[in-house]
Design a protein around this motif. Structure first.
Motif, PDB file in Angstrom:
ATOM      1  N   SER A 192       0.825  -1.203   0.000  1.00  0.00           N
ATOM      2  CA  SER A 192       0.000   0.000   0.000  1.00  0.00           C
ATOM      3  C   SER A 192       0.863   1.258   0.000  1.00  0.00           C
ATOM      4  O   SER A 192       0.595   2.219  -0.736  1.00  0.00           O
ATOM      5  CB  SER A 192      -0.916  -0.008   1.231  1.00  0.00           C
ATOM      6  N   MET A 193       1.925   1.225   0.792  1.00  0.00           N
ATOM      7  CA  MET A 193       2.760   2.407   0.934  1.00  0.00           C
ATOM      8  C   MET A 193       3.541   2.714  -0.331  1.00  0.00           C
ATOM      9  O   MET A 193       3.619   3.879  -0.762  1.00  0.00           O
ATOM     10  CB  MET A 193       3.719   2.213   2.108  1.00  0.00           C
ATOM     11  N   SER A 194       4.133   1.703  -0.954  1.00  0.00           N
ATOM     12  CA  SER A 194       4.901   1.949  -2.172  1.00  0.00           C
ATOM     13  C   SER A 194       4.010   2.490  -3.277  1.00  0.00           C
ATOM     14  O   SER A 194       4.412   3.376  -4.047  1.00  0.00           O
ATOM     15  CB  SER A 194       5.618   0.678  -2.624  1.00  0.00           C
ATOM     16  N   ALA A 195       2.763   1.993  -3.352  1.00  0.00           N
ATOM     17  CA  ALA A 195       1.819   2.516  -4.347  1.00  0.00           C
ATOM     18  C   ALA A 195       1.488   3.978  -4.059  1.00  0.00           C
ATOM     19  O   ALA A 195       1.408   4.808  -4.982  1.00  0.00           O
ATOM     20  CB  ALA A 195       0.544   1.673  -4.356  1.00  0.00           C
ATOM     21  N   SER A 196       1.307   4.309  -2.778  1.00  0.00           N
ATOM     22  CA  SER A 196       1.009   5.696  -2.409  1.00  0.00           C
ATOM     23  C   SER A 196       2.185   6.619  -2.720  1.00  0.00           C
ATOM     24  O   SER A 196       1.996   7.747  -3.188  1.00  0.00           O
ATOM     25  CB  SER A 196       0.674   5.784  -0.917  1.00  0.00           C
ATOM     26  N   PHE A 197       3.406   6.142  -2.470  1.00  0.00           N
ATOM     27  CA  PHE A 197       4.588   6.946  -2.792  1.00  0.00           C
ATOM     28  C   PHE A 197       4.648   7.239  -4.283  1.00  0.00           C
ATOM     29  O   PHE A 197       4.904   8.373  -4.702  1.00  0.00           O
ATOM     30  CB  PHE A 197       5.855   6.212  -2.362  1.00  0.00           C
ATOM     31  N   ARG A 198       4.420   6.204  -5.088  1.00  0.00           N
ATOM     32  CA  ARG A 198       4.486   6.388  -6.546  1.00  0.00           C
ATOM     33  C   ARG A 198       3.365   7.298  -7.030  1.00  0.00           C
ATOM     34  O   ARG A 198       3.568   8.133  -7.917  1.00  0.00           O
ATOM     35  CB  ARG A 198       4.436   5.018  -7.235  1.00  0.00           C
ATOM     36  N   ASP A 199       2.167   7.134  -6.461  1.00  0.00           N
ATOM     37  CA  ASP A 199       1.049   7.999  -6.841  1.00  0.00           C
ATOM     38  C   ASP A 199       1.350   9.465  -6.536  1.00  0.00           C
ATOM     39  O   ASP A 199       0.833  10.364  -7.210  1.00  0.00           O
ATOM     40  CB  ASP A 199      -0.235   7.573  -6.112  1.00  0.00           C
ATOM     41  N   ALA A 200       2.166   9.684  -5.497  1.00  0.00           N
ATOM     42  CA  ALA A 200       2.532  11.052  -5.119  1.00  0.00           C
ATOM     43  C   ALA A 200       3.684  11.594  -5.962  1.00  0.00           C
ATOM     44  O   ALA A 200       4.138  12.724  -5.751  1.00  0.00           O
ATOM     45  CB  ALA A 200       2.905  11.096  -3.636  1.00  0.00           C
ATOM     46  N   GLY A 201       4.166  10.781  -6.915  1.00  0.00           N
ATOM     47  CA  GLY A 201       5.199  11.248  -7.825  1.00  0.00           C
ATOM     48  C   GLY A 201       6.622  10.909  -7.415  1.00  0.00           C
ATOM     49  O   GLY A 201       7.580  11.372  -8.053  1.00  0.00           O
ATOM     50  N   HIS A 202       6.795  10.083  -6.376  1.00  0.00           N
ATOM     51  CA  HIS A 202       8.133   9.731  -5.931  1.00  0.00           C
ATOM     52  C   HIS A 202       8.663   8.522  -6.703  1.00  0.00           C
ATOM     53  O   HIS A 202       7.895   7.670  -7.160  1.00  0.00           O
ATOM     54  CB  HIS A 202       8.129   9.419  -4.432  1.00  0.00           C
TER      55      HIS A 202
END
Length: 310
Positions: free
Chosen positions: A15-25
């Motif tokens: 969940s966290m890695s997907a959220s990081f990528r969604d935020a542009g990281h």
């Protein structure tokens, strides 16, 4: 931001890695098999092997490594594994950072609410003392290992509470029973569980990456709840009864120390640092969280919660 993640394959990490990528990281994950893409790097934390260049140029390292606390009975071998699966990877990451001329600026290394042991009804802010028991020792040594990084690296230790998810996680075995109408509170139900939803865990890590917060951070929702209230909220959201209580002696007989520390211990945790820093929860209230778990929530992303609104 370039983020290197350890432990990205679990429930929270996915969940966290997907959220990081969604935020542009840009996220690079450490894996224990051969790398399958340019965004993966192989390492062997059990042997302490990690090429320091895997961290070169990273802005932050996020460490979620660790065997599941409640996955198996607590034999002596399993307890040893709970320690080694956390301390080994954390020390390996810290050692790699010490070998770099310019290490990542931020190291967010997971810890847990178990740091406080069984604290009864005492309100626990981040300055509360380390408790007693296996989980308290694990968390203390885990946090100490994170501070083996070079001077100047900002270290954050989120003491994460009971993570509520639609599948798996802390309620993974209880939710199906509640859905069938045969679930209920554990023990007398008056023990406090510091809960937080899975989306808010990822959001809090994102917030901590961009903040100047350092040290321990209680990662839980601002609304406290004991097990009776938690189970009742889930049952109400699922339109099911939850009257079949499991007595504490039965839990101790079946699960031993695991039941005592994971299910029956009480941590009345307050997210004082996150509140002070202005973090906004998507699910600050238990009713909202239960509706989300049941798949019936209205999106309330970014709801703020101030100390005086309780």
């Amino acid at each position: 931001m370039r983020i290197v993640m350890a432990g990205a394959s679990g429930l929270i990490g996915t969940s966290m890695s997907a959220s990081f990528r969604d935020a542009g990281h840009h996220v690079v994950t450490l894996v224990r098999r051969d790398a399958a893409s340019a965004d993966e790097v192989r390492w062997d934390p059990a042997a302490g092997r990690l090429d320091p260049q895997a961290l070169a140029g990273a802005d932050a390292v996020v460490n979620l490594s660790g065997a599941g606390i409640g996955d198996r009975p607590w034999t002596r071998k399993r307890v040893d594994e709970l320690f080694s699966s956390r301390l080994g990877p954390t020390r390996t990451l810290a050692r790699a950072m010490r070998q770099l001329d310019s290490p990542p600026a931020t190291f967010i290394s997971q810890s847990g609410a178990g740091y406080y042991g069984d604290a009864g009804n005492t309100v626990l802010r981040e300055g509360a003392p380390n408790g007693s028991g296996t989980l308290a020792r694990i968390c203390k040594e885990w946090e100490e290992a994170a501070h083996e990084v070079p001077d100047g690296v900002r270290v954050v230790a989120p003491r994460t509470g009971v993570v509520l998810s639609r599948k798996g996680g802390a309620l993974g075995r209880l939710l199906p029973l509640i859905r069938l109408g045969v679930g209920g509170p554990l023990g007398n139900g008056r023990q406090y569980w510091p809960w937080v939803t899975l989306p808010d865990v990822a959001a809090a890590f994102l917030f901590l990456l961009d903040s100047q917060v350092s040290g321990p951070v209680n990662l839980c929702a601002p609304e406290e709840a004991d097990v009776n209230a938690l189970v009742a909220a889930m049952a109400q959201a699922l339109h099911r009864p939850a009257a079949l209580r499991v007595p504490a002696p039965v839990l101790r007989l079946v699960m031993g120390g695991l039941a005592e520390e994971l299910l029956l211990a009480s941590q009345r945790m307050e997210p004082a640092v996150l509140l002070e820093a202005g973090f906004g929860w998507r699910h600050p209230a238990l009713e909202q969280a239960a509706q989300w778990v049941a798949g019936k929530d209205q999106d309330a992303r970014g709801v703020s919660f101030q100390e005086g609104s309780r």
